[in-house]
Every structure is written in C-alpha cells, then in structure tokens.
Scaffold this motif. Structure first.
Motif, PDB file in Angstrom:
ATOM      1  N   CYS A 324       0.720  -1.210   0.147  1.00 15.00           N
ATOM      2  CA  CYS A 324      -0.203   0.076  -0.154  1.00 15.00           C
ATOM      3  C   CYS A 324       0.838   1.294  -0.148  1.00 15.00           C
ATOM      4  O   CYS A 324       0.495   2.235  -0.680  1.00 15.00           O
ATOM      5  N   LYS A 325       1.946   1.192   0.854  1.00 14.51           N
ATOM      6  CA  LYS A 325       2.657   2.373   0.862  1.00 14.51           C
ATOM      7  C   LYS A 325       3.701   2.565  -0.623  1.00 14.51           C
ATOM      8  O   LYS A 325       3.481   3.676  -1.065  1.00 14.51           O
ATOM      9  N   LYS A 326       4.037   1.459  -1.056  1.00 13.80           N
ATOM     10  CA  LYS A 326       4.580   1.628  -2.331  1.00 13.80           C
ATOM     11  C   LYS A 326       3.702   2.222  -3.424  1.00 13.80           C
ATOM     12  O   LYS A 326       4.241   3.046  -4.317  1.00 13.80           O
ATOM     13  N   LEU A 327       2.604   1.937  -3.482  1.00 18.82           N
ATOM     14  CA  LEU A 327       1.449   2.292  -4.479  1.00 18.82           C
ATOM     15  C   LEU A 327       1.173   3.804  -4.226  1.00 18.82           C
ATOM     16  O   LEU A 327       0.987   4.398  -5.203  1.00 18.82           O
ATOM     17  N   GLY A 328       1.411   4.327  -3.136  1.00 19.76           N
ATOM     18  CA  GLY A 328       1.145   5.763  -2.628  1.00 19.76           C
ATOM     19  C   GLY A 328      -0.300   5.947  -2.685  1.00 19.76           C
ATOM     20  O   GLY A 328      -1.266   5.033  -2.831  1.00 19.76           O
ATOM     21  N   GLY A 329      -0.553   7.146  -3.134  1.00 19.77           N
ATOM     22  CA  GLY A 329      -2.150   7.610  -3.066  1.00 19.77           C
ATOM     23  C   GLY A 329      -2.732   7.458  -2.038  1.00 19.77           C
ATOM     24  O   GLY A 329      -2.264   7.684  -1.008  1.00 19.77           O
ATOM     25  N   SER A 330      -4.013   7.100  -1.929  1.00 17.92           N
ATOM     26  CA  SER A 330      -4.948   6.753  -0.679  1.00 17.92           C
ATOM     27  C   SER A 330      -5.051   5.464  -0.402  1.00 17.92           C
ATOM     28  O   SER A 330      -5.782   5.270   0.396  1.00 17.92           O
ATOM     29  N   PHE A 335      -7.474   1.804   3.062  1.00 13.19           N
ATOM     30  CA  PHE A 335      -7.435   0.186   2.951  1.00 13.19           C
ATOM     31  C   PHE A 335      -8.521  -0.564   3.880  1.00 13.19           C
ATOM     32  O   PHE A 335      -8.797  -0.109   5.112  1.00 13.19           O
ATOM     33  N   ARG A 336      -9.014  -1.332   3.323  1.00 18.32           N
ATOM     34  CA  ARG A 336     -10.145  -2.225   4.184  1.00 18.32           C
ATOM     35  C   ARG A 336      -9.589  -3.605   4.378  1.00 18.32           C
ATOM     36  O   ARG A 336      -9.467  -4.050   5.337  1.00 18.32           O
ATOM     37  N   PHE A 337      -9.191  -4.489   3.081  1.00 19.46           N
ATOM     38  CA  PHE A 337      -8.419  -5.593   3.116  1.00 19.46           C
ATOM     39  C   PHE A 337      -8.174  -5.931   2.048  1.00 19.46           C
ATOM     40  O   PHE A 337      -8.361  -5.046   0.930  1.00 19.46           O
ATOM     41  N   ALA A 338      -7.513  -6.990   1.703  1.00 17.36           N
ATOM     42  CA  ALA A 338      -6.840  -7.655   0.336  1.00 17.36           C
ATOM     43  C   ALA A 338      -7.142  -8.932   0.253  1.00 17.36           C
ATOM     44  O   ALA A 338      -7.512  -9.716   1.073  1.00 17.36           O
ATOM     45  N   ARG A 339      -7.094  -9.338  -1.037  1.00 12.57           N
ATOM     46  CA  ARG A 339      -7.187 -10.711  -1.266  1.00 12.57           C
ATOM     47  C   ARG A 339      -5.797 -11.025  -2.345  1.00 12.57           C
ATOM     48  O   ARG A 339      -5.564 -10.435  -3.020  1.00 12.57           O
ATOM     49  N   VAL A 340      -5.604 -12.326  -1.732  1.00 15.47           N
ATOM     50  CA  VAL A 340      -4.204 -12.737  -2.140  1.00 15.47           C
ATOM     51  C   VAL A 340      -4.111 -14.133  -2.759  1.00 15.47           C
ATOM     52  O   VAL A 340      -4.716 -15.035  -2.130  1.00 15.47           O
ATOM     53  N   SER A 341      -3.596 -14.249  -3.978  1.00 13.79           N
ATOM     54  CA  SER A 341      -3.279 -15.669  -4.465  1.00 13.79           C
ATOM     55  C   SER A 341      -1.839 -15.949  -4.769  1.00 13.79           C
ATOM     56  O   SER A 341      -1.425 -15.055  -5.067  1.00 13.79           O
ATOM     57  N   GLY A 342      -1.618 -17.367  -4.566  1.00 13.33           N
ATOM     58  CA  GLY A 342       0.011 -17.616  -4.657  1.00 13.33           C
ATOM     59  C   GLY A 342       0.706 -18.244  -3.324  1.00 13.33           C
ATOM     60  O   GLY A 342      -0.044 -18.893  -2.558  1.00 13.33           O
ATOM     61  N   ASP A 343       1.680 -18.294  -3.270  1.00 13.20           N
ATOM     62  CA  ASP A 343       2.512 -18.909  -2.462  1.00 13.20           C
ATOM     63  C   ASP A 343       2.524 -18.602  -0.851  1.00 13.20           C
ATOM     64  O   ASP A 343       2.522 -19.390  -0.001  1.00 13.20           O
ATOM     65  N   VAL A 363      -0.454 -12.949  -6.438  1.00  9.27           N
ATOM     66  CA  VAL A 363      -1.529 -11.704  -7.271  1.00  9.27           C
ATOM     67  C   VAL A 363      -2.223 -11.169  -6.121  1.00  9.27           C
ATOM     68  O   VAL A 363      -2.674 -11.855  -5.148  1.00  9.27           O
ATOM     69  N   LEU A 364      -2.214  -9.880  -6.254  1.00 10.74           N
ATOM     70  CA  LEU A 364      -2.735  -9.205  -5.078  1.00 10.74           C
ATOM     71  C   LEU A 364      -3.973  -8.141  -5.441  1.00 10.74           C
ATOM     72  O   LEU A 364      -3.668  -7.483  -6.445  1.00 10.74           O
ATOM     73  N   ARG A 365      -4.958  -8.058  -4.599  1.00  8.71           N
ATOM     74  CA  ARG A 365      -6.042  -7.266  -5.057  1.00  8.71           C
ATOM     75  C   ARG A 365      -6.236  -6.348  -3.896  1.00  8.71           C
ATOM     76  O   ARG A 365      -6.637  -7.071  -2.741  1.00  8.71           O
ATOM     77  N   ILE A 366      -6.138  -5.064  -3.787  1.00  3.08           N
ATOM     78  CA  ILE A 366      -6.440  -4.510  -2.374  1.00  3.08           C
ATOM     79  C   ILE A 366      -7.938  -3.806  -2.824  1.00  3.08           C
ATOM     80  O   ILE A 366      -8.269  -2.996  -3.704  1.00  3.08           O
ATOM     81  N   VAL A 367      -8.690  -3.917  -1.646  1.00  2.75           N
ATOM     82  CA  VAL A 367     -10.087  -3.439  -1.589  1.00  2.75           C
ATOM     83  C   VAL A 367     -10.040  -2.183  -0.521  1.00  2.75           C
ATOM     84  O   VAL A 367      -9.318  -2.338   0.343  1.00  2.75           O
ATOM     85  N   VAL A 368     -10.530  -0.886  -1.202  1.00  2.00           N
ATOM     86  CA  VAL A 368     -10.550  -0.007  -0.225  1.00  2.00           C
ATOM     87  C   VAL A 368     -11.850   0.646   0.004  1.00  2.00           C
ATOM     88  O   VAL A 368     -12.877   0.135  -0.886  1.00  2.00           O
ATOM     89  N   SER A 369     -12.043   1.619   0.784  1.00  2.00           N
ATOM     90  CA  SER A 369     -13.281   2.234   1.226  1.00  2.00           C
ATOM     91  C   SER A 369     -13.543   3.267  -0.119  1.00  2.00           C
ATOM     92  O   SER A 369     -12.725   3.855  -0.194  1.00  2.00           O
ATOM     93  N   ARG A 370     -14.875   3.728  -0.207  1.00  2.00           N
ATOM     94  CA  ARG A 370     -15.274   4.605  -1.026  1.00  2.00           C
ATOM     95  C   ARG A 370     -14.937   5.994  -0.533  1.00  2.00           C
ATOM     96  O   ARG A 370     -15.151   6.288   0.676  1.00  2.00           O
TER      97      ARG A 370
END
Length: 370
Positions: A324-330, A335-343, A363-370
């Motif tokens: 999240c920090k590396k992606l920057g922005g908001s 951040f609410r939660f994330a979904r991860v697939s992989g090792d 594989v990472l998907r970040i779910v954020v609040s509106r």
C-alpha cells in the motif's frame, strides 16, 4: 589538542596496548571513546560544509553501488548493463561524478551508481572519499568490482567501508539497552560472553550511560559490542565481481582462485566478467537481483484484470501494508482488506490484512473504502 589529534592519540594508544584480559576493559573504553570522537569530528566537518557532496536521489525499486579502485572498469560495466553514459578512460578518476544508470531486469528498475573510484584513505577524506562513501551507505547492495590482476584491492576496499561505518554481509548485533533512573548498569546475556561484565559496563559508561539494563543475545567482541550501541552503522549485503577475465590465460585461473581464497572469497561465489566484451553480465544481473531479495507482486486491477507486464516490486518479507505504501496515493488511508493468491496464501483469493507477508509472484487485489 584538537579533535583530530585526540583521535590520532587514542588510535595510537590502542595500537600500542597489548590485548589481554587485564587490558580488555581499558581497550574497550578507548574504542568506545574513539567511536564517539569520530562521530563528533564528522559532524563538525559536515557542519562546516567541507567538501562537495555527491547526493544522489534514489530512483527505481532498489539501488546498487559499484565499488572499486580507479580504472577497474566500473564505468564500462555500468554502460554495458544500463542506459547510463559514463565517461571512461585509462586514467584515474575517469568517473567525474556519481553517474546513475537504470538496470531493467525481471520487471525491476534497479538504480546502479558508478561512484568515483575509491582510494586508500577515502574514509579519512582523501580524494573526496567521504562524499563517495556517503553515497555507498544509502545503497541496498554493494558490488565490488575487482581487476583480475589486483584481487588484493578487496581487503583495502572493505577496510575503507568499515571505517565509514558500513558493515557488510552481517546483521546488526543482538544488543539492546534500556535506560533506567537508578541502580547503575546491569548486564544480562543469553550466552556465556567472552567479554568480562566490567568491560561491557566500561564501554557503556564511555557512551554516557550511568543507569541502564543491557541485554546481549549473542557472542560479541569489543568492536561489535560498540556497534550495538551506535545507531549510525549501515548493514549491507555485498557480492564480488572480477573484471577483465578475458585478459587471462586458462592456466592463470588457478592463481586467481588462490588469490580470492586468501582474501576470504570463494571462487565459486565470485562472478567473472568482461565489461568490454560484455561477457558474464547475465550471471551478474541474476545475482544482483537475487541478492537484493526483490519479489514481483502482480496487481489485480478492478475492471482490467491482473497486470503481469509491470509488477509491483517489493523486498522479501514485505507485507500488504508495504505494498500500500509503495503504491502511494490513498491506498494506505482507505485500505479495508486485500485478497491474495499465490505461495503466501492458504487458498486462492484469501482475504488478508495489512500484516500479511507476501511472496514472489503473488497476485494481490486491494479493496479500499469509497
């Protein structure tokens, strides 16, 4: 007596004092005092604005510093591996300024710094050495560039880095200090220390501690004990590359291997290259990537699917929060939660929080609040 003369006097006394159990505490006090005096001296120099700086803004996913004496081929090497255009020639100090280039490898942008060639005495300021060494301290990896004919340069280079508080291929000492209001200094250790307890206390007192609990969790010598009390040491990994390998005959290779062993380098760990002929560079790139501990995280972007072309580059051990920090922005704030697939996941699309530790090619998907 000026500060520089005080430092020289302490160094001379340390050199002239035989080390044994009866002198251990005294030498410990001297080394602790020396560390403090050197710090004070450097702060004064910095405050007086002595000498030009080599501040280099960090770009990319990681930074690598090429370290070597003049004319070992660093400029040619960085030109061959990156988009840099470094001035080269067969004379000293052909690298006129720190010259960054960007190595693109496995989706990572790795900034490589071709710093002016180090010379003996760099840590003391010779040849603008302090400014050069300060750049090395900000890197994520040190790559020693040695001439195949001058392997002995390795020991001298490591010594210059050590004098400038760079500790290579080791972790910070397992030493902790907790100040308290009374009862003096107490020493606790989870190992049977070779150092006397009074020696440890003497070093602490020299660093200004009167009441404190110190805990030592590993076997340490005086130098490493002092490192544990100082907060200005940099702990960096390193690799060794041997340049101009195209200039040696096959029957000279055993001599080079023996020279490497004499300096504590396993010939199988050293990377033999020719920067001019661009040989061995693929092996060097792979080794740099591995030593940096980089990992690729593929972002699952809403409405666009998984981006396998431009991964998010993180370091081994990094978490969803680091992503999240590396992606920057908001991302961090919303951040609410994330979904991860992989090792790193127990199953595909595992729901995780900020503290979840990621693995290479997750594989990472970040779910954020509106």
């Amino acid at each position: 007596m000026g500060l520089k003369e005080e430092i020289e006097a302490i160094e001379e006394e340390i050199a002239e004092t035989p080390y044994n159990k009866s002198t251990e505490a005294h030498i410990g006090r001297l080394k602790a005092k020396l560390a403090e005096k050197k710090d004070e001296f450097e702060k004064r120099q910095s405050g007086s604005g002595g000498g030009p700086g080599y501040a280099v803004e960090k770009h990319g996913d990681a930074t690598v510093a090429l370290v070597g004496f003049p004319s070992v081929g660093k400029s040619t090497l960085i030109n061959a591996m990156t988009n840099a255009d470094s001035e080269t020639g067969e004379y000293e100090f052909t690298t006129l300024n720190v010259n960054p280039g960007m190595l693109k490898y496995k989706g990572a942008n790795i900034q490589m710094l071709d710093v002016p060639g180090l010379i003996e005495g760099a840590a003391g300021g010779r040849g603008g050495g302090k400014e050069v060494l300060s750049v090395v301290r900000t890197a994520d990896l040190v790559v020693f560039v040695l001439s195949v004919f001058e392997i002995e340069q390795y020991a001298r280079l490591r010594e210059e880095l050590y004098k400038n508080k760079v500790r290579l291929d080791t972790k910070p000492p397992n030493v902790s200090i907790r100040k308290k209001h009374k009862d003096g200094i107490s020493v606790n250790s989870s190992v049977d220390l070779d150092l006397d307890e009074e020696t440890v206390k003497s070093v602490l007192r020299e660093h200004g501690y009167v009441n404190a609990d110190v805990t030592v969790g590993e076997q340490v010598d005086l130098d490493r004990l002092i490192d544990g009390f100082m907060d200005n040491r940099e702990y960096l990994p390193s690799i060794v590359t041997v340049n101009k390998a195209d200039l040696i005959e096959p029957d000279y290779k055993p001599t080079v291997d023996e020279d490497l062993r004499e300096h504590g380098i396993d010939p199988d760990d050293a990377i033999f290259i020719s920067a001019v002929k661009e040989k061995g560079l693929d092996v060097l790139k792979e080794r740099i990537y591995d030593e940096l501990g980089l990992m690729r995280i593929y972002m699952d972007k809403p409405g666009r699917g998984v981006d396998y072309e431009e991964p998010l580059m993180l370091f081994e051990g990094d978490t969803v929060g680091d992503a999240c920090k590396k992606l920057g922005g908001s991302f961090d704030e919303r951040f609410r939660f994330a979904r991860v697939s992989g090792d790193s996941a127990k199953h595909d699309d595992q729901q995780v929080g900020r503290d979840h530790e990621l693995a290479d090619e997750d594989v990472l998907r970040i779910v954020v609040s509106r």
